[in-house]
Scaffold this active site. Structure first.
Site, mmCIF file in Angstrom:
data_model
loop_
_atom_site.group_PDB
_atom_site.id
_atom_site.type_symbol
_atom_site.label_atom_id
_atom_site.label_comp_id
_atom_site.label_asym_id
_atom_site.label_seq_id
_atom_site.Cartn_x
_atom_site.Cartn_y
_atom_site.Cartn_z
ATOM 1 N N TYR A 248 12.069 2.642 -1.421
ATOM 2 C CA TYR A 248 11.936 1.412 -0.799
ATOM 3 C C TYR A 248 10.080 1.513 -1.316
ATOM 4 O O TYR A 248 9.932 0.799 -2.484
ATOM 5 C CB TYR A 248 11.566 0.809 0.598
ATOM 6 C CG TYR A 248 9.980 -0.081 0.393
ATOM 7 C CD1 TYR A 248 10.615 -1.599 -0.339
ATOM 8 C CD2 TYR A 248 8.736 -0.041 1.295
ATOM 9 C CE1 TYR A 248 9.610 -2.254 -0.010
ATOM 10 C CE2 TYR A 248 7.773 -1.101 0.899
ATOM 11 C CZ TYR A 248 8.054 -2.441 0.748
ATOM 12 O OH TYR A 248 7.603 -3.391 0.108
ATOM 13 N N ASP B 187 0.765 -1.171 -0.224
ATOM 14 C CA ASP B 187 0.023 -0.071 -0.466
ATOM 15 C C ASP B 187 1.268 1.036 0.505
ATOM 16 O O ASP B 187 0.008 2.590 -0.540
ATOM 17 C CB ASP B 187 -0.904 0.391 1.074
ATOM 18 C CG ASP B 187 -0.213 -0.355 2.752
ATOM 19 O OD1 ASP B 187 1.423 -0.657 2.400
ATOM 20 O OD2 ASP B 187 -0.607 0.558 3.310
HETATM 21 P P1 NAD Z 1 11.797 -10.126 3.284
HETATM 22 O O1 NAD Z 1 12.409 -9.427 3.181
HETATM 23 O O2 NAD Z 1 11.282 -10.988 4.601
HETATM 24 O O3 NAD Z 1 11.520 -11.538 2.358
HETATM 25 C C1 NAD Z 1 11.731 -10.983 1.246
HETATM 26 C C2 NAD Z 1 12.548 -11.997 0.275
HETATM 27 O O4 NAD Z 1 13.082 -12.024 -0.753
HETATM 28 C C3 NAD Z 1 13.782 -12.953 1.033
HETATM 29 O O5 NAD Z 1 13.577 -14.052 1.707
HETATM 30 C C4 NAD Z 1 14.780 -12.300 0.566
HETATM 31 O O6 NAD Z 1 16.006 -13.818 0.839
HETATM 32 C C5 NAD Z 1 14.659 -12.601 -1.005
HETATM 33 N N1 NAD Z 1 15.460 -11.874 -1.484
HETATM 34 C C6 NAD Z 1 15.625 -10.749 -1.703
HETATM 35 N N2 NAD Z 1 16.470 -10.167 -3.320
HETATM 36 C C7 NAD Z 1 15.995 -11.007 -3.896
HETATM 37 C C8 NAD Z 1 16.779 -11.736 -5.013
HETATM 38 N N3 NAD Z 1 17.218 -10.454 -6.060
HETATM 39 N N4 NAD Z 1 16.607 -12.506 -5.559
HETATM 40 C C9 NAD Z 1 15.731 -13.634 -4.738
HETATM 41 N N5 NAD Z 1 15.102 -13.925 -3.555
HETATM 42 C C10 NAD Z 1 15.717 -12.224 -2.939
HETATM 43 O O7 NAD Z 1 9.870 -9.753 2.617
HETATM 44 P P2 NAD Z 1 8.441 -9.868 3.322
HETATM 45 O O8 NAD Z 1 8.223 -8.533 4.480
HETATM 46 O O9 NAD Z 1 8.120 -11.321 3.239
HETATM 47 O O10 NAD Z 1 7.878 -9.192 2.102
HETATM 48 C C11 NAD Z 1 7.804 -10.170 0.652
HETATM 49 C C12 NAD Z 1 6.857 -8.929 -0.550
HETATM 50 O O11 NAD Z 1 6.008 -8.351 0.386
HETATM 51 C C13 NAD Z 1 7.953 -8.071 -0.872
HETATM 52 O O12 NAD Z 1 7.311 -8.092 -2.060
HETATM 53 C C14 NAD Z 1 7.405 -6.552 0.148
HETATM 54 O O13 NAD Z 1 7.653 -5.563 -0.744
HETATM 55 C C15 NAD Z 1 5.959 -6.747 0.007
HETATM 56 N N6 NAD Z 1 4.695 -6.441 1.266
HETATM 57 C C16 NAD Z 1 5.435 -6.610 2.489
HETATM 58 C C17 NAD Z 1 4.867 -6.024 3.506
HETATM 59 C C18 NAD Z 1 5.028 -6.447 5.015
HETATM 60 O O14 NAD Z 1 4.277 -5.547 6.056
HETATM 61 N N7 NAD Z 1 6.760 -7.092 5.225
HETATM 62 C C19 NAD Z 1 3.264 -5.349 3.203
HETATM 63 C C20 NAD Z 1 3.005 -5.838 1.423
HETATM 64 C C21 NAD Z 1 3.354 -6.578 1.145
#
Ligand code: NAD
Ligand code: TYD
Length: 367
Positions: free
Chosen positions: A159, A134
């Site tokens: 970000y 969001d």
């Molecule tokens: P996170 O940082 O916990 O996990 C990200 C994962 O991606 C990790 O396992 C990392 O090793 C992997 N990664 C990073 N770069 C990489 C690459 N170049 N190639 C392959 N793998 C790679 O993130 P999260 O909180 O689990 O978020 C996951 C997704 O959800 C993201 O796209 C984020 O933008 C989105 N999101 C997160 C939230 C939140 O509150 N955490 C809310 C809405 C959307």
């Protein structure tokens, strides 16, 4: 049966999604592609490691040859894209990694699926689901209506700008090349396997260690909180029944000011620790182990630069069209999350003191 490639499946939401999917769709194939950055942890997937439907591949989403190979070899028809750099504070100190993974990485994945799915026609029906945030919509004033799918993009942090760019690329690949895409923009998640640099797990760990609880600015910033399993269910509804080319907002209908949220967490932690004497010896510095309250640890610190004031989600579209409803209230979710961290101390101690990354470099070679 669907054959999924889940990027970023060793991260917080990705790992919860892999657990969810293998439980709810036991016959489906789930291949995880993850680079295992500081945020990725194979320990998050330990309990599915023996499942014959599951495979883990360590690699970068920017490695197009690797991705194309996996799409062909595994006959992947559904790609659920979580991989990202995800922490706003890190994006302020080092935006480059966010552009690399979130923008160029998403572009690289889109090119791979365009070639294999549209060019070589390896599968009859395909879906690229993009997991976004969001935060692309910017910041709301106290009386503004919540973000809907038609709210104009106005990202404020490196970000959110990098996520906005990736959302636009996904949209363009649908409109230009006819790729079957869907996108979800979700509010703040919390729950098991959440890396302890984000607000809720950081506060839990600090409460247990009796360390100060840093609140940025005046603590009046508002986020909408969604328990991670509800997010996973929302993605399932979109992947299974969502309309191709559409965007869906997912929210928890749980807006809360940061300070209020942390105070609520302190109350839950006080109750839990007071009621369980065995925790007093495990966490002797925790205020409740000494008859005090965790709220005494709250400390106001310098604000985050460009700190978005308020996020709120209008999730009526996914509720109306796909029957989504958050099932876990913030009070239940915080209790569950606290219980998970109390039961999984080794997990957070190892990710925090670097033991996990040391193990990875000796055990797991990056491709
Ligand atoms: P996170 O940082 O916990 O996990 C990200 C994962 O991606 C990790 O396992 C990392 O090793 C992997 N990664 C990073 N770069 C990489 C690459 N170049 N190639 C392959 N793998 C790679 O993130 P999260 O909180 O689990 O978020 C996951 C997704 O959800 C993201 O796209 C984020 O933008 C989105 N999101 C997160 C939230 C939140 O509150 N955490 C809310 C809405 C959307
Ligand atoms: P965070 O978990 O980093 O998620 P996001 O910035 O993506 O919303 O932060 C949630 C809110 O908590 C945000 O308003 C920043 C604030 N915050 C603090 O006040 N102190 C902290 O130590 C952290 C990590 C965040």
């Amino acid at each position: 049966m669907p054959r999924l490639l889940v990027t970023g499946g060793a991260g917080f939401i990705g790992a919860n999604f892999v657990h969810y999917w293998l439980r709810e769709h036991a016959a489906d194939r789930v291949v995880v592609l993850d680079a295992l950055t500081y945020a990725g942890n194979l320990g998050n997937l330990k309990t599915v490691a023996g499942n014959p439907q599951y495979r883990f591949v360590r690699g970068d989403i920017c490695d197009r040859e690797l991705v194309e190979g996996l799409l062909r070899e595994e006959s992947i028809d559904t790609l659920v894209h979580f991989a990202a750099e995800s922490h706003v504070d890190r994006s302020i100190t080092g935006p480059g990694a966010f552009v690399q993974t979130n923008v160029l990485g998403t572009y690289s994945l889109l090119e791979a699926v365009r070639k294999v799915w549209l060019g070589e026609r390896t599968v009859a029906r395909h879906r690229f689901h993009h997991v976004s945030t969001d935060e692309v919509y910017g910041s709301l004033g106290p009386d503004d209506p919540p973000f809907s799918e038609t709210t104009a993009y106005a990202p404020n942090s490196p970000y959110s700008a990098s996520k906005a760019a990736s959302d636009h690329l996904v949209r363009a690949y649908h409109h230009t090349y006819g790729l079957s895409t869907t996108t979800s923009n979700c509010s703040n998640n919390y729950g098991p396997y959440h890396f302890p640099e984000k607000l809720i797990p950081l506060m839990i760990v600090n409460i247990l260690h009796g360390r100060s609880l840093p609140i940025y600015g005046d603590g009046g910033n508002v986020r909408d909180w969604l328990y991670v399993e509800d997010h996973c269910r929302g993605i399932d509804l979109i992947v299974s029944n969502g309309k191709v080319g559409e965007v869906y907002n997912i929210g928890g209908r749980a807006e809360c000011e940061n300070l209020k949220l942390v105070q609520l967490l302190c109350e839950h932690a006080d109750d839990e620790v007071r009621a369980r004497p065995e925790l007093h010896s495990r966490f002797p510095a925790c205020p409740a182990s000494r008859g005090e309250s965790a709220a005494s640890l709250v400390k106001f610190v310098t604000d985050r630069p460009g700190h978005d004031r308020r996020y709120a989600i209008d999730s009526r579209k996914i509720e109306r069209d796909l029957g989504f409803k958050p099932t876990v209230s913030i009070a239940q979710g915080l209790r569950r999350t606290l219980a998970w961290y109390l039961g999984n101390e080794d997990w957070w101690q190892s990710v925090m003191d670097g033991r996990y990354q040391d193990w990875i470099t000796t055990q797991y070679q990056r491709r």
